[in-house]
Scaffold this motif. Structure first.
Motif, PDB file in Angstrom:
ATOM      1  N   PRO A 101      78.287   8.326  77.948  1.00  0.00           N
ATOM      2  CA  PRO A 101      78.139   7.150  77.766  1.00  0.00           C
ATOM      3  C   PRO A 101      77.003   6.611  76.915  1.00  0.00           C
ATOM      4  CG  PRO A 101      78.635   7.319  80.273  1.00  0.00           C
ATOM      5  CD  PRO A 101      78.124   8.903  79.491  1.00  0.00           C
ATOM      6  N   LYS A 102      77.048   5.745  75.924  1.00  0.00           N
ATOM      7  CA  LYS A 102      76.044   5.144  75.158  1.00  0.00           C
ATOM      8  C   LYS A 102      76.011   3.761  75.340  1.00  0.00           C
ATOM      9  CE  LYS A 102      77.058   4.273  70.754  1.00  0.00           C
ATOM     10  NZ  LYS A 102      77.365   4.467  69.499  1.00  0.00           N
ATOM     11  N   TYR A 103      74.520   3.482  75.305  1.00  0.00           N
ATOM     12  CA  TYR A 103      74.025   2.377  75.753  1.00  0.00           C
ATOM     13  C   TYR A 103      73.126   1.505  74.665  1.00  0.00           C
ATOM     14  CZ  TYR A 103      75.537   3.192  80.589  1.00  0.00           C
ATOM     15  OH  TYR A 103      76.164   3.323  81.842  1.00  0.00           O
ATOM     16  N   THR A 104      73.241   0.213  74.387  1.00  0.00           N
ATOM     17  CA  THR A 104      72.119  -0.330  73.776  1.00  0.00           C
ATOM     18  C   THR A 104      71.077  -0.828  74.859  1.00  0.00           C
ATOM     19  OG1 THR A 104      73.301  -2.585  73.883  1.00  0.00           O
ATOM     20  CG2 THR A 104      73.694  -1.194  72.068  1.00  0.00           C
ATOM     21  N   THR A 125      56.935   7.907  73.271  1.00  0.00           N
ATOM     22  CA  THR A 125      57.702   7.835  74.355  1.00  0.00           C
ATOM     23  C   THR A 125      56.985   8.163  75.723  1.00  0.00           C
ATOM     24  OG1 THR A 125      58.280  10.405  74.583  1.00  0.00           O
ATOM     25  CG2 THR A 125      59.693   8.702  73.431  1.00  0.00           C
ATOM     26  N   ARG A 126      57.290   7.437  77.065  1.00  0.00           N
ATOM     27  CA  ARG A 126      56.660   7.768  78.123  1.00  0.00           C
ATOM     28  C   ARG A 126      57.930   7.947  79.193  1.00  0.00           C
ATOM     29  NH1 ARG A 126      55.382   2.764  81.516  1.00  0.00           N
ATOM     30  NH2 ARG A 126      56.732   3.765  82.804  1.00  0.00           N
ATOM     31  N   GLU A 127      57.430   8.260  80.338  1.00  0.00           N
ATOM     32  CA  GLU A 127      58.321   8.343  81.534  1.00  0.00           C
ATOM     33  C   GLU A 127      58.972   6.906  81.518  1.00  0.00           C
ATOM     34  OE1 GLU A 127      58.512   9.288  86.300  1.00  0.00           O
ATOM     35  OE2 GLU A 127      56.453   9.782  85.018  1.00  0.00           O
ATOM     36  N   ALA A 128      60.344   6.887  82.116  1.00  0.00           N
ATOM     37  CA  ALA A 128      61.291   5.852  82.087  1.00  0.00           C
ATOM     38  C   ALA A 128      60.868   4.924  83.180  1.00  0.00           C
ATOM     39  CB  ALA A 128      62.546   6.374  82.173  1.00  0.00           C
ATOM     40  N   ASN A 129      60.840   3.709  82.948  1.00  0.00           N
ATOM     41  CA  ASN A 129      60.493   3.041  84.114  1.00  0.00           C
ATOM     42  C   ASN A 129      61.671   2.732  85.009  1.00  0.00           C
ATOM     43  OD1 ASN A 129      62.248   1.068  82.722  1.00  0.00           O
ATOM     44  ND2 ASN A 129      60.540  -0.311  81.884  1.00  0.00           N
ATOM     45  N   ALA A 130      61.925   1.604  85.849  1.00  0.00           N
ATOM     46  CA  ALA A 130      62.963   1.428  86.943  1.00  0.00           C
ATOM     47  C   ALA A 130      64.150   1.257  86.182  1.00  0.00           C
ATOM     48  CB  ALA A 130      62.318   0.320  87.903  1.00  0.00           C
ATOM     49  N   SER A 131      64.140   0.422  85.376  1.00  0.00           N
ATOM     50  CA  SER A 131      65.557  -0.075  84.744  1.00  0.00           C
ATOM     51  C   SER A 131      65.935   0.884  83.906  1.00  0.00           C
ATOM     52  CB  SER A 131      65.193  -1.351  83.986  1.00  0.00           C
ATOM     53  OG  SER A 131      64.476  -1.631  83.029  1.00  0.00           O
ATOM     54  N   MET A 132      65.124   1.592  82.960  1.00  0.00           N
ATOM     55  CA  MET A 132      65.525   2.583  81.938  1.00  0.00           C
ATOM     56  C   MET A 132      65.896   3.839  82.764  1.00  0.00           C
ATOM     57  SD  MET A 132      66.077   3.186  78.952  1.00  0.00           S
ATOM     58  CE  MET A 132      66.736   4.488  78.020  1.00  0.00           C
ATOM     59  N   GLY A 133      65.382   4.063  83.876  1.00  0.00           N
ATOM     60  CA  GLY A 133      65.321   5.283  84.708  1.00  0.00           C
ATOM     61  C   GLY A 133      67.054   5.343  85.270  1.00  0.00           C
ATOM     62  N   THR A 134      67.747   4.391  85.125  1.00  0.00           N
ATOM     63  CA  THR A 134      69.063   4.229  85.608  1.00  0.00           C
ATOM     64  C   THR A 134      69.950   5.304  84.716  1.00  0.00           C
ATOM     65  OG1 THR A 134      69.695   2.354  84.485  1.00  0.00           O
ATOM     66  CG2 THR A 134      68.862   2.096  86.832  1.00  0.00           C
ATOM     67  N   ILE A 135      69.803   5.377  83.413  1.00  0.00           N
ATOM     68  CA  ILE A 135      70.339   6.231  82.389  1.00  0.00           C
ATOM     69  C   ILE A 135      69.611   7.550  81.790  1.00  0.00           C
ATOM     70  CG2 ILE A 135      71.990   4.230  81.991  1.00  0.00           C
ATOM     71  CD1 ILE A 135      70.560   4.076  79.091  1.00  0.00           C
ATOM     72  N   HIS A 136      68.223   7.493  81.991  1.00  0.00           N
ATOM     73  CA  HIS A 136      67.515   8.284  81.229  1.00  0.00           C
ATOM     74  C   HIS A 136      66.390   8.442  81.679  1.00  0.00           C
ATOM     75  CE1 HIS A 136      66.024  10.676  78.003  1.00  0.00           C
ATOM     76  NE2 HIS A 136      67.446  10.994  77.546  1.00  0.00           N
ATOM     77  N   GLU A 169      70.835   4.598  73.633  1.00  0.00           N
ATOM     78  CA  GLU A 169      70.220   5.812  74.494  1.00  0.00           C
ATOM     79  C   GLU A 169      71.656   6.364  75.051  1.00  0.00           C
ATOM     80  OE1 GLU A 169      69.081   8.555  75.096  1.00  0.00           O
ATOM     81  OE2 GLU A 169      67.201   7.771  75.092  1.00  0.00           O
ATOM     82  N   TRP A 170      71.682   7.546  75.400  1.00  0.00           N
ATOM     83  CA  TRP A 170      73.083   7.994  75.863  1.00  0.00           C
ATOM     84  C   TRP A 170      72.708   8.686  77.379  1.00  0.00           C
ATOM     85  CZ3 TRP A 170      71.877   8.062  70.941  1.00  0.00           C
ATOM     86  CH2 TRP A 170      72.905   7.979  70.232  1.00  0.00           C
ATOM     87  N   SER A 171      73.416   8.187  78.379  1.00  0.00           N
ATOM     88  CA  SER A 171      73.117   8.568  79.798  1.00  0.00           C
ATOM     89  C   SER A 171      73.359  10.002  79.943  1.00  0.00           C
ATOM     90  CB  SER A 171      74.158   7.825  80.547  1.00  0.00           C
ATOM     91  OG  SER A 171      74.024   8.220  82.094  1.00  0.00           O
ATOM     92  N   GLU A 172      72.173  10.400  80.843  1.00  0.00           N
ATOM     93  CA  GLU A 172      71.916  11.878  80.884  1.00  0.00           C
ATOM     94  C   GLU A 172      72.456  12.014  82.334  1.00  0.00           C
ATOM     95  OE1 GLU A 172      67.893  13.199  80.632  1.00  0.00           O
ATOM     96  OE2 GLU A 172      67.157  11.892  82.103  1.00  0.00           O
ATOM     97  N   PHE A 173      72.889  11.241  83.027  1.00  0.00           N
ATOM     98  CA  PHE A 173      73.091  11.280  84.426  1.00  0.00           C
ATOM     99  C   PHE A 173      74.748  11.188  84.554  1.00  0.00           C
ATOM    100  CE2 PHE A 173      68.968   9.168  84.770  1.00  0.00           C
ATOM    101  CZ  PHE A 173      68.330  10.450  84.802  1.00  0.00           C
ATOM    102  N   THR A 174      75.335  12.158  83.900  1.00  0.00           N
ATOM    103  CA  THR A 174      76.869  12.126  83.844  1.00  0.00           C
ATOM    104  C   THR A 174      77.354  13.501  83.612  1.00  0.00           C
ATOM    105  OG1 THR A 174      78.856  11.280  82.930  1.00  0.00           O
ATOM    106  CG2 THR A 174      77.032  11.603  81.602  1.00  0.00           C
ATOM    107  N   ASP A 175      78.520  13.872  84.171  1.00  0.00           N
ATOM    108  CA  ASP A 175      79.070  15.109  84.016  1.00  0.00           C
ATOM    109  C   ASP A 175      80.267  14.960  82.704  1.00  0.00           C
ATOM    110  OD1 ASP A 175      77.743  16.298  86.012  1.00  0.00           O
ATOM    111  OD2 ASP A 175      79.149  15.752  87.619  1.00  0.00           O
TER     112      ASP A 175
END
Length: 212
Positions: free
Chosen positions: A110-113, A146-157, A99-105
């Motif tokens: 940034p890409k994450y596993t 897909t569903r709404e992100a949970n707490a840990s996933m919500g940090t990047i997407h 997943e690629w972080s959507e919370f960045t300018d």
């Protein structure tokens, strides 16, 4: 969302993990699975679990790109997904997804596993159907729910795949499962996920996510 995932498991492991009795000839074509590629998918047919290769992405008339994700919030009502959600649900095995972080300018996101801590496999909920390709040939195809992100996933997407644990797999695969129970399962929270930043020099996978 989910636009890339990876699987490093042989047929024997998948058969044992999902308690599949018969032994089909399956393989994992690529370690990293891209849209339109084939990958092992688990279904239930005639009361037994089965596994086989399916192509990732549903086809929609006049839409060039495959529909690789289906939103849990609308899966039971949208015409493209409803029939499959009713009777053709599947599990897509993976070791994790990108997943690629959507919370960045930053121009280069940034890409994450993303993986499950201390678990050998990730069970992503999906739906499947048989569709014709541009040549008229019919193929089995799937979409990842897909569903709404949970707490840990919500940090990047803001979204994530619907990931199930063992107690929910039978319910999801069974074509006769109660509709109200399935509806509750669509918001299931798998809990903490393990996110690891991928170094920028490790290779570039172009981002492609379609979440309908």
């Amino acid at each position: 969302m989910c636009g890339r995932f990876y699987l490093d498991a042989d047929a024997e492991f998948l058969l044992n993990y999902f308690k599949i009795k018969y032994e089909p000839k399956i393989h994992v074509p690529e370690a990293v699975i891209f849209p339109t590629q084939s990958t092992p998918v688990v279904i239930q047919s005639k009361g037994e679990r089965r596994i086989g290769l399916m192509q990732w992405g549903l086809r929609l008339p006049k839409v060039g790109r495959p529909i690789i994700n289906s939103r849990a919030e609308t899966i039971s009502s949208k015409p493209l997904f409803k029939a499959s959600f009713d009777k053709r649900r599947c599990i897509v095995p993976a070791n994790g997804f990108f997943e690629w972080s959507e919370f960045t300018d930053d121009k280069k996101k940034p890409k994450y596993t993303v993986e499950l801590p201390n678990q050998p496999i990730m069970c992503m909920a999906g739906i499947y159907t048989k569709q014709k390709d541009e040549t008229g040939e019919e193929n089995w195809r799937f979409s990842i729910v897909t569903r709404e992100a949970n707490a840990s996933m919500g940090t990047i997407h803001h979204r994530m795949p619907l990931i199930l644990e063992a107690s929910g797999i039978d319910l999801w695969l069974n074509p006769e499962s109660d509709y109200d129970e399935l509806d509750r399962l669509l918001s299931y929270d798998i809990g903490d996920l393990m996110l690891n930043l991928v170094p920028q020099n490790s290779g570039d996978f172009n981002q492609l996510t379609i979440d309908t």
